[in-house]
Design a protein around this motif. Structure first.
Motif, PDB file in Angstrom:
ATOM      1  N   ALA A  91      -9.515  15.906  -1.169  1.00  0.00           N
ATOM      2  CA  ALA A  91      -8.098  14.505  -0.966  1.00  0.00           C
ATOM      3  C   ALA A  91      -6.974  15.432  -2.482  1.00  0.00           C
ATOM      4  N   ARG A 149       1.019  -1.114  -0.161  1.00  0.00           N
ATOM      5  CA  ARG A 149      -0.014   0.198  -0.128  1.00  0.00           C
ATOM      6  C   ARG A 149       0.672   1.367   0.201  1.00  0.00           C
ATOM      7  N   SER A 156      -3.261  -0.119  11.000  1.00  0.00           N
ATOM      8  CA  SER A 156      -1.762   0.396  10.389  1.00  0.00           C
ATOM      9  C   SER A 156      -1.285   1.805  10.634  1.00  0.00           C
ATOM     10  N   VAL A 182     -13.455   3.133   6.402  1.00  0.00           N
ATOM     11  CA  VAL A 182     -11.909   3.420   6.308  1.00  0.00           C
ATOM     12  C   VAL A 182     -11.826   4.507   7.634  1.00  0.00           C
ATOM     13  N   LEU A 222     -12.938  15.794   1.048  1.00  0.00           N
ATOM     14  CA  LEU A 222     -11.704  14.740   1.091  1.00  0.00           C
ATOM     15  C   LEU A 222     -13.275  12.929   0.949  1.00  0.00           C
ATOM     16  N   VAL A 250     -13.671   9.696  11.495  1.00  0.00           N
ATOM     17  CA  VAL A 250     -13.197  10.730  11.120  1.00  0.00           C
ATOM     18  C   VAL A 250     -14.925  11.911  10.439  1.00  0.00           C
ATOM     19  N   ARG A 257      -8.336  -3.617   9.892  1.00  0.00           N
ATOM     20  CA  ARG A 257      -6.990  -3.873   9.620  1.00  0.00           C
ATOM     21  C   ARG A 257      -6.445  -2.592  10.276  1.00  0.00           C
ATOM     22  N   VAL A 283      -6.573  -8.008   2.023  1.00  0.00           N
ATOM     23  CA  VAL A 283      -8.086  -7.156   2.094  1.00  0.00           C
ATOM     24  C   VAL A 283      -8.273  -6.017   1.845  1.00  0.00           C
ATOM     25  N   ASN A 324      -9.724   6.090  11.541  1.00  0.00           N
ATOM     26  CA  ASN A 324      -7.729   6.783  11.612  1.00  0.00           C
ATOM     27  C   ASN A 324      -8.159   6.428  13.259  1.00  0.00           C
ATOM     28  N   HIS A 327      -0.450   3.481   4.630  1.00  0.00           N
ATOM     29  CA  HIS A 327      -0.622   2.576   5.607  1.00  0.00           C
ATOM     30  C   HIS A 327       0.313   0.863   5.035  1.00  0.00           C
ATOM     31  N   SER A 372     -10.285   6.925  -4.862  1.00  0.00           N
ATOM     32  CA  SER A 372      -9.207   6.404  -4.859  1.00  0.00           C
ATOM     33  C   SER A 372      -8.764   5.413  -4.437  1.00  0.00           C
ATOM     34  N   TYR A 373      -9.596   4.799  -3.170  1.00  0.00           N
ATOM     35  CA  TYR A 373      -9.949   3.528  -2.710  1.00  0.00           C
ATOM     36  C   TYR A 373     -10.171   2.409  -4.217  1.00  0.00           C
TER      37      TYR A 373
END
Ligand code: HDD
Length: 703
Positions: free
Chosen positions: A170, A84, A126, A158, A366, A233, A124, A348, A160, A87, A373-374
Motif C-alpha cells: 500500500a 473521491r 466505479s 471493496v 496491500l 482480490v 457502488r 456511501v 474490483n 473511484h 486508508s478508507y
C-alpha cells in the motif's frame, strides 16, 4: 413535511407611481395547493416569494436581512463535498444478498449460516482514474464495492472487476494513483492510462505486469456493470465457531455472463452517451430486470498455501479456478434505484476494515494499508467522524456505543453515563463470546521493510493470463498495448514496456514492437525471480471461451423509416422481447414512423442520437423511399458502418440495401441476415447469442 396551505397574495405591488411586477411578470409563481406542500426555509418558516430577493425599491440594492435568500445561497455554496481521489465516477443501487449454501463449516459469520436468509445490500460500481464527470467507457478497472448490512454489523467487500492489482504494498498507492491520473502540470489526460506518466511508473514497477495484461484486455471496457465479474482480490480468512481458520477469495459471477465492447466502440460510446453504464443500471432496475450475481468462494487451507507456487498474500496473483474451484454460495440482487444520488451513492462510505465476526484479514500488505486508508478518507470526504449516522452507512442491526459529539452528531448516548464501566448500569457492555475476536495468528519477526521472496515473480501469471485468452482476445490485448503506447511520447518508455512483455510472451512482445514501429527489439528486462514456465492455461480467465448463458439483458437497435415492413418489424419486436432483449426503435424523427400497415410506431431515439454503438446487435428495416433518404444521412451511414466494423450481428430487409451501399458495406457474411419473412428473425436471434461475429473483425483491421 406537509404544511397547511397558505393563501398567497399574488397581486402586483404599487410603489410610488409605478406598478411593480412580482416575478418575471407574475407567471413564475407556482403556489402551494392541497396536494403540494408549502415551501419553507430550513427552519420551517413558510416562504411567500421564491422568485425575488428582498430589495429596497424595485431598482434598489438587495437587503442583508433577506434571511431566505441568504440561507438558500449559503446552502448552495456548500453543496459540493470533495470527490473521491480514486473511484470518483461511480453509480450505486440497493438490493439484497441471499445465502443459498451454508458455510457454517468454515465460518461463524451470521450471514453465512442459514440458506434462504437475506440481508440488505448497497453496491457502488466505479471507474478508478477519471474524475466525477468523466465518461463511463474509459479503459479502466471497475470498482465493485459491496456493503452488506448483516445482523452482526456492516461487512464491506471493496473489490474490483479484476482479481489482481497493480502494486503489492500500500505504500506505493499514492505514487501509482498520481502517475495514473491527469499529469499534474497540464491536468490531462482525463480518465486515461494512455499517457507517459502511467506507463513510466508501471514499467518501472514490474510487479504491475500481470495487472497490465488484464487492463489491456477487454475486461476494462465492460458492456455494462451487469456483465462484469467482481473480485475481493485479497486472500481473507474465514473462522468457524471452533476457532478453526481457512483462507478464502471472494468472487461475484454475473448471471448474464461477462461481456465487453470493442475499443473503437468504447471511444464512440463516450461521445454518444457518456452515462452509458449508469443509464444501463438505472434503466434495467427501473424496468424490473434486476441485475444479479452469484457469490463464489475459493476456500483453501495452509497445506494449499505451502504447495502453491505463489504467495497467497500477494495481490498481484490469482488462484486459478482449476486449482481451487469457485463454490457458489449466495446471490446478490440489485432491485432498487436510489432516491437521491448524492445522499446515497455519493455519501456511501466503504471501508475494507468493516468486517464481521467469522471473517478476518490476512497479512496481505496491500489490504493492511487499505484498512487505514478508507476510514481516513471518509473523514476527509464526508467531513465528520459521524458519517456512520448517514442512513446508507448506518448498520441495520441494533448498535450501541459511547462514541459521541463531533460534527452532525445524531445519536449520542442517552442518560448520565457516556463511558464504561460505570456504576449506573447504563449503556452497552462488551460481549466476550459473540463479539468480534481476531484470529490469534502467531506473528513474530524482525522489523523490516522487505517483501516475501515469492512476491518477486512478476511474469509467470501474466504469461498464464495471456495464454488463457482466445486468439481474438489476444489480438485485442496487443491492439490495446499498441494504442496506449502510441500515445506515450517518450520512446524509452515504450521500449521499457516491450522489454517486460518479452518476459510474458515473445510473440506478444514482437507484435507490440511491430505495432509501435520500433526499429529494434529491446532486450528482455532482467527478471527479479526466474518465471515459472508451463503453467496450465485457465479457461476461466477468458471472456470468450465461456459462452453466454442467455441473450437476456442485451439491447437491440432497430433502424426504421416510414413505410418499414410491418410484419417483419412486429416479428423483430416480439421475438426479441421474448428472448429478454431490450429493443429500441431508431427513426429519422423522434415522433416515430408509420409502418407499411399504416400503424404509428413510436421511436426511442432519433437517428443522430441513437448510433449503433449503443446496441449489441442491429436491425435495419426500411422502405425504398426511406433507404434513399437515409443513404444521404451521415449518421444513418455511420449506424451501419460502425455495426459492421464492430462485428455486430446485423439483420436487414432487401429495401435497406441502398443505405448499406452508401455506407460502403456489403452485408454478405454469416454475421448478416437478410429478413424476407418473420421466420428469418428467429435465425437472426439464434446467431446473436454469440454477441459478436468475430471472424469479421480481422477483415476490418489493417493496422
Ligand atoms: Fe481502493 C476507493 C477498490 C487498493 C485507497 N477502492 C476504492 C473503491 C473501490 C476500491 C471499489 C471505491 C469505493 C466506493 O465505491 O466508494 N482499492 C480497491 C481495490 C484495491 C484497492 C480492489 C486493491 C486490491 N485503495 C487501494 C489501496 C489504497 C486504496 C492500496 C490505499 C492505501 N480506495 C482508496 C481510497 C478510496 C478508495 C483513497 C477513495 C475513496 C474511498 O476510498 O472511499 O481510500
Amino acid at each position: 413535511m406537509d404544511q397547511p396551505n397558505q393563501a398567497h397574495d399574488m397581486t402586483d405591488v404599487t410603489y410610488g407611481e409605478a406598478k411593480v411586477l412580482r416575478g418575471s411578470g407574475g407567471e413564475t409563481h407556482q403556489t402551494a395547493t392541497e396536494s403540494t406542500p408549502v415551501l419553507t426555509t430550513q427552519q420551517g418558516v413558510p416562504v411567500a416569494d421564491d422568485q425575488n430577493s428582498l430589495r429596497a425599491g424595485a431598482r434598489g440594492p438587495t437587503l442583508l436581512e433577506d434571511f431566505h435568500f441568504r440561507e438558500k445561497i449559503f446552502h448552495f455554496d456548500h453543496e459540493r463535498i470533495p470527490e473521491r481521489v480514486v473511484h470518483a465516477r461511480g453509480y450505486g443501487a440497493h438490493g439484497f444478498f441471499e445465502l443459498t449454501d451454508s458455510l457454517a463449516e468454515y465460518t461463524k459469520a451470521d450471514i453465512f449460516q442459514r440458506p434462504g436468509e437475506r440481508v440488505e445490500a448497497f453496491v457502488r460500481f466505479s471507474t478508478v482514474a477519471g474524475n466525477k464527470g468523466s465518461p463511463d467507457l474509459a479503459r479502466d478497472v471497475r470498482g465493485f464495492a459491496v456493503k452488506l448490512y448483516t445482523k452482526q454489523g456492516n461487512w464491506d467487500l471493496v473489490g474490483n472487476n479484476i482479481p489482481v492489482f497493480f502494486i503489492q504494498d500500500a505504500i506505493k498507492f499514492p505514487d501509482f494513483v498520481h502517475a495514473t491520473k491527469q499529469e499534474p502540470d497540464r491536468a490531462f489526460p482525463q480518465a486515461q492510462t494512455a499517457h507517459d506518466n502511467f506507463w513510466d511508473f508501471v514499467s518501472l514497477t514490474p510487479e504491475s505486469t500481470h495487472m497490465l495484461l488484464w487492463i489491456m484486455s477487454d475486461r476494462t471496457i465492460p458492456r455494462s456493470f451487469r456483465f462484469m465479474e467482481g473480485f475481493g482480490v485479497h486472500t481473507f480468512r474465514l473462522v468457524n465457531a471452533e476457532g478453526k481458520s481457512s483462507f478464502v477469495k471472494f468472487h461475484w459471477k454475473p448471471k448474464l455472463g461477462v461481456q465487453s465492447v470493442v475499443w473503437n466502440e468504447a471511444v464512440k460510446i463516450n461521445g454518444a452517451d457518456p452515462d452509458f453504464h449508469r443509464r444501463d443500471l438505472w434503466n434495467s432496475i427501473a424496468a424490473g430486470d434486476f441485475p444479479e450475481w452469484e457469490l463464489g468462494v475459493q476456500i483453501f487451507d495452509e497445506a494449499f498455501v505451502e504447495k502453491f507456487p505463489f504467495d497467497v498474500l500477494d495481490a498481484t496473483k490469482i488462484i486459478p479456478e482449476e486449482d481451487v474451484p469457485v463454490r457458489r454460495v449466495g446471490r446478490l440482487v440489485l432491485d432498487r434505484n436510489v432516491d437521491n444520488f448524492f445522499q446515497e451513492t455519493e455519501q456511501v462510505a466503504f471501508c475494507t476494515q468493516n468486517i464481521v465476526p467469522g471473517i478476518d484479514f490476512t497479512n496481505d500488505p496491500l489490504l493492511q494499508g487499505r484498512n487505514f486508508s478508507y476510514l481516513d478518507t471518509q473523514l476527509k470526504r464526508l467531513g465528520s467522524p459521524n458519517f456512520t449516522h448517514i442512513p446508507v452507512n448506518a448498520p441495520r442491526c441494533p448498535f450501541a456505543h459511547f462514541q459521541q459529539d463531533g460534527h452532525m452528531a445524531m445519536h449520542n448516548p442517552k442518560g448520565r453515563a457516556n463511558y464504561e464501566p460505570n456504576s449506573w448500569g447504563l449503556g452497552p457492555r462488551e460481549a466476550p463470546k459473540t463479539g468480534y475476536t481476531s484470529y490469534p495468528e502467531p506473528v513474530e519477526g524482525p522489523k523490516l521493510r522487505v517483501r516475501p521472496e515469492l512476491f518477486a515473480d512478476h511474469y509467470s501469471q501474466a504469461t498464464q493470463f495471456y495464454q488463457s485468452q482466445t486468439e481474438i482476445e489476444q489480438t485485442h490485448i496487443k491492439n490495446a498495448f499498441v494504442f496506449e503506447l502510441s500515445k506515450v511520447e517518450t520512446l524509452a518508455i515504450r521500449e521499457r514496456v516491450v522489454s517486460h512483455l518479452r518476459n510474458v510472451d515473445e510473440t506478444l512482445a514482437l507484435q507490440v514492437a511491430d505495432g509501435l514501429g520500433l526499429e529494434t527489439l529491446p532486450d528482455a528486462a532482467p527478471p527479479a525471480r526466474k518465471p515459472i514456465t508451463g503453467l496450465k492455461p485457465s479457461q476461466a480467465l477468458s471472456i470468450l471461451a465461456n459462452p453466454l448463458p442467455t441473450l437476456a439483458g442485451r439491447k437491440l437497435g432497430v433502424l426504421v423509416s416510414d413505410g418499414a415492413p410491418s410484419e417483419l418489424l412486429e416479428a423483430v419486436m416480439d421475438l426479441a422481447r421474448t428472448e429478454g432483449l431490450m429493443v429500441e426503435v431508431v427513426a429519422p424523427k423522434i415522433g416515430g414512423i408509420t409502418c407499411s400497415a399504416g400503424k404509428r410506431v413510436p421511436a426511442q431515439q432519433k437517428v443522430n442520437g441513437g448510433p449503433s454503438v449503443l446496441y449489441d446487435a442491429v436491425v435495419v428495416l426500411l422502405s425504398d423511399q426511406g433507404a434513399q433518404m437515409l443513404a444521404k444521412e451521415a449518421t444513418a451511414r455511420d449506424f451501419v458502418t460502425d455495426a459492421w466494423a464492430h462485428a455486430k450481428f446485423i439483420a436487414f430487409n432487401a429495401a435497406a440495401q441502398p443505405l448499406f451501399q452508401a455506407a460502403c458495406v456489403t452485408p454478405d457474411d454469416d454475421g448478416c441476415t437478410e429478413l424476407a419473412s418473420p421466420g428469418d428473425v428467429t435465425k437472426f436471434l439464434q446467431k446473436c447469442s454469440a454477441v459478436r461475429f468475430w471472424p469479421r473483425e480481422a477483415t476490418v483491421q489493417a493496422v
